[in-house]
Design an enzyme around this catalytic site. Structure first.
Site, PDB file in Angstrom:
ATOM      1  N   LYS A 338       0.837  -1.092   0.099  1.00 10.04           N
ATOM      2  CA  LYS A 338       0.039  -0.034   0.002  1.00 10.04           C
ATOM      3  C   LYS A 338       0.908   1.060  -0.059  1.00 10.04           C
ATOM      4  O   LYS A 338       2.039   1.073   0.427  1.00 10.04           O
ATOM      5  CB  LYS A 338      -0.894  -0.065   1.310  1.00 10.04           C
ATOM      6  N   LYS A 339       0.402   2.364  -0.457  1.00  8.57           N
ATOM      7  CA  LYS A 339       1.104   3.554  -0.298  1.00  8.57           C
ATOM      8  C   LYS A 339       1.617   4.091   1.013  1.00  8.57           C
ATOM      9  O   LYS A 339       2.572   4.554   1.296  1.00  8.57           O
ATOM     10  CB  LYS A 339       0.326   4.768  -1.042  1.00  8.57           C
ATOM     11  N   VAL A 340       0.676   3.919   2.078  1.00  7.64           N
ATOM     12  CA  VAL A 340       0.862   4.421   3.323  1.00  7.64           C
ATOM     13  C   VAL A 340       0.983   3.265   4.232  1.00  7.64           C
ATOM     14  O   VAL A 340      -0.002   2.388   4.153  1.00  7.64           O
ATOM     15  CB  VAL A 340       0.150   5.234   3.753  1.00  7.64           C
TER      16      VAL A 340
END
Length: 344
Positions: A338-340
């Site tokens: 995931k991006k974060v």
């Protein structure tokens, strides 16, 4: 097929230029926050942690301050209080929303440290709000999961940080970085040969030393994330202490070097040793010397060693994107990422 990752790689010259224009005038603010501090403690995870490795080498080698990578779990899991009087804590998070990093930077502040945030999340992000000073990068939104422009703009911010801490460098050299990156994007070197040399291989060793060690770690991470390779990032000093035994016909080496500096000769010697043993060595940077000793090579930037990591990762990013497509993988959305990322 044009991937988001490839598009964001191409946006890096403009992103770096905008970040430097915004942050270079703020070196006085860095100096003011860091006044009465002696040591630097970096707090980061993942790609940001690789950027912090660059910051550590740059600050120790050129600003003469002891720097270290912090272990966030000391704050978030073990809940230990440490005397951080005289420490400048620098928290790095591309989103500025990674709870573990925000919590650790607040912990450092509570323990007596002065604090600086490096983030692409803007002044309103939790990390920026926690810090005494925020150095916000201007990469714009990054949609591909593998970080590219947010990573190189972090390096630009860390170069500004080092200047604010009194680094013995020419700040004017920073103005050369966007053009050097643009040149590498248009001419990365023998990309197809390196992609072909890695396709079908189960793993790879990525090695560099000193200022470019960060690039070796980041390229290894990208190859893991987007190409699912068993990629090992190592200093060549550590590689020579035993792990070089894994380099063989099925496990090539990618060797990274600036075009100048005290680690170049050792990197060339390592390439000669690898190819002499019948394995493939793919050079990244290192000028004609490393290219000549390698099986195939990607170009490096025409930049001094202290800035070379901002350029050296770019052909590595292009390699990652091209290899992922060769392997039938979508580099924009690797599995399991995931991006974060929030860490328990």
């Amino acid at each position: 097929m044009t991937t988001r990752m490839r598009g964001e790689i191409a946006e890096q010259p403009a992103a770096i230029r905008a970040t430097l224009e915004a942050l270079l005038p703020r070196t006085g603010e860095v100096e003011a926050v860091a006044r009465d501090t002696r040591h630097v403690l970096f707090v980061a995870r993942g790609t940001s942690d690789n950027a912090a490795v660059y910051g550590r080498y740059l600050i120790e080698a050129r600003a003469g301050r002891l720097a270290a990578l912090g272990a966030p779990s000391i704050a978030t899991t073990y809940r230990r209080r440490i005397d951080l009087d005289g420490v400048l804590a620098v928290g790095l998070s591309q989103s500025g929303r990674t709870e573990e990093i925000v919590e650790t930077l607040q912990w450092a502040r509570d323990c007596g440290a002065k604090t600086i945030a490096v983030t692409n999340g803007g002044e309103s992000s939790p990390l920026a709000q926690t810090a005494d000073l925020a150095l916000c990068t201007l990469a714009g939104e990054e949609k591909a999961v593998p970080a590219t422009k947010t990573y190189t703009t972090q390096l630009a911010a860390l170069a500004v940080l080092a200047i604010g801490l009194g680094a013995d460098v020419d700040p004017g050299d920073l103005r050369r970085v966007p053009d050097a990156v643009e040149k590498l994007i248009s001419d990365p070197g023998d990309l197809e040969a390196v992609v072909g040399g890695l396709a079908g291989k189960p793993g790879v060793v990525v090695s560099g030393r000193g200022m470019v060690f960060s690039t070796a770690l980041e390229l290894a991470l990208k190859l893991k994330e987007a190409c699912y390779l068993h990629a090992m990032g190592l200093s060549y000093a550590d590689l020579l202490h035993g792990p070089i035994a894994v380099v063989d016909e099925d496990t090539p080496a990618i060797l990274v070097a600036a075009g100048e500096g005290p680690t170049l000769a050792g990197t060339i010697s390592l390439a000669e040793r690898v190819t002499g043993a019948g394995a493939s060595a793919f050079g990244v940077g290192g000028g004609a010397g490393l290219a000549g000793a390698s099986t195939a090579a990607l170009n490096g930037p025409d930049l001094p060693e202290w800035l070379a990591p901002m350029g050296l990762i770019v052909p590595g990013q292009l390699l990652t994107e091209a290899l992922a497509r060769r392997l039938g993988i979508d580099p924009d959305s690797p599995r399991g990422l995931k991006k974060v990322t929030q860490t328990d």
